[in-house]
Each structure stands twice: as structure tokens, then as C-alpha cells.
Design a protein around this motif. Structure first.
Motif, PDB file in Angstrom:
ATOM      1  N   LYS A  97       0.740  -1.027  -0.227  1.00  0.00           N
ATOM      2  CA  LYS A  97      -0.027   0.282  -0.618  1.00  0.00           C
ATOM      3  C   LYS A  97       1.261   1.359   0.092  1.00  0.00           C
ATOM      4  CE  LYS A  97      -4.138  -2.253   2.138  1.00  0.00           C
ATOM      5  NZ  LYS A  97      -4.928  -2.325   3.275  1.00  0.00           N
ATOM      6  N   PRO A 157      -6.175   1.111  -5.473  1.00  0.00           N
ATOM      7  CA  PRO A 157      -6.574   0.147  -5.348  1.00  0.00           C
ATOM      8  C   PRO A 157      -7.244  -0.595  -5.844  1.00  0.00           C
ATOM      9  CG  PRO A 157      -8.071   2.772  -4.537  1.00  0.00           C
ATOM     10  CD  PRO A 157      -6.873   2.745  -5.395  1.00  0.00           C
ATOM     11  N   TYR A 162      -4.533  -3.168  -6.321  1.00  0.00           N
ATOM     12  CA  TYR A 162      -5.024  -3.144  -5.363  1.00  0.00           C
ATOM     13  C   TYR A 162      -5.859  -4.945  -4.973  1.00  0.00           C
ATOM     14  CZ  TYR A 162      -3.971  -5.000  -0.103  1.00  0.00           C
ATOM     15  OH  TYR A 162      -3.655  -5.464   0.956  1.00  0.00           O
TER      16      TYR A 162
END
Length: 165
Positions: free
Chosen positions: A101, A150, A153
Motif C-alpha cells: 500500500k 485500490p 490492489y
């Protein structure tokens, strides 16, 4: 020897697929080139966070798109340099910053800041003022990269980009 050749072929094939995907994704959203750029394909910049072997596919996609659909040779040089600079900085962090992250956030930052090269190119080729152009290119890059981080991810949780090549 056989395993090494097979591994190299997987890396080459994976990068070729990323290159093609980058070019195709460029045609999804408007504003692909110029002072405002919302390239959906820029989401692929995050692949290097998960697998630095895919750097050349992203870089190659930028070169191909800019060569055929950009602002000519200057766009190839400046766009390629901007992408290579940001991707290389991200790839270097792989071992130094283990948190994915944080690497995603740094990748967004690297790409946003390095848009000064695109602003410089547009200033030289399209006679656009540098600072306002830097503001719009950096902001548009920050938006697409922040939205896609995101998503990439989440996709990685299923696809496992680090195992592709």
C-alpha cells in the motif's frame, strides 16, 4: 537451460500482453494526450508495484501509443522518460519498502511529480505555458493513479501479478 528459456519467454510474453493492453486501454476514456490526460492505461503503471519484471511492458506500451497517437517523436522521448523514471523509482523500492500500500502511494507520487516532463514537452511542442500545464497534467495523473491504486490492489488479490512472469 530449458527452465531459464521458458522463464524468459514468460517474461517476454507477459510484457507483450501488458504493452498491447496499455495501447488498447488508451482508447477507453477521452483526453488521452495534451494538457489534461485521463489514460485508463496509466492504471497499469501500478503493475510494477507488484512485479517489477512488468516494467518493460508498461514502458513499451507508452512508447507505442505515443509513437502512433501522441505528439510525435518528442512525446515518445519525454513520455517514455517520464514513465521510465517513475517506474524505475517504484521498482527500486521493492525490497526497501515491503508494504504494498505504501509502494502504491509512492508510485502515485512518483508519476504525479514526474509529469513535469510532459508539461515541459507540451511547452516545447504545443507552446503551452509550463506551470498551468504542469498543474493540469499532474492533477489528471494523480486522479487516475489514485483511483486505480485500490482497484489494482484488489485485482492483485485474485490475479497475483507477482506470479504472472
Amino acid at each position: 537451460m530449458e527452465k531459464s528459456g521458458s522463464s524468459q519467454l514468460r517474461v517476454l510474453t507477459g510484457n507483450a500482453i501488458v504493452m498491447g493492453l496499455y495501447v488498447v486501454l488508451c482508447f477507453i476514456l477521452p483526453f488521452q494526450s495534451g494538457a489534461i490526460q485521463f489514460r485508463l492505461s496509466e492504471s497499469l503503471n501500478h503493475l510494477v508495484v507488484f512485479n517489477k519484471k512488468l516494467l518493460w511492458g508498461v514502458f513499451g506500451g507508452v512508447i507505442i501509443y505515443n509513437l502512433f497517437f501522441g505528439f510525435g517523436p518528442m512525446d515518445v522521448v519525454f513520455g517514455g522518460a517520464q514513465t521510465l523514471l517513475a517506474l524505475t523509482l517504484t521498482a527500486i523500492l521493492e525490497k526497501r519498502v515491503p508494504n504494498i500500500k505504501i509502494r502504491l502511494a509512492l508510485n502515485v507520487l512518483f508519476f504525479t511529480i514526474s509529469m513535469f516532463l510532459i508539461a515541459l514537452m507540451l511547452s516545447l511542442t504545443a507552446d503551452l505555458p509550463f506551470w498551468p500545464t504542469y498543474a493540469t497534467t499532474a492533477l489528471s495523473e494523480a486522479i487516475i493513479m489514485t483511483i486505480s491504486a485500490p482497484v489494482m490492489y484488489w485485482v492483485d488479490k485474485t490475479v497475483h501479478f507477482n506470479k504472472i512472469v
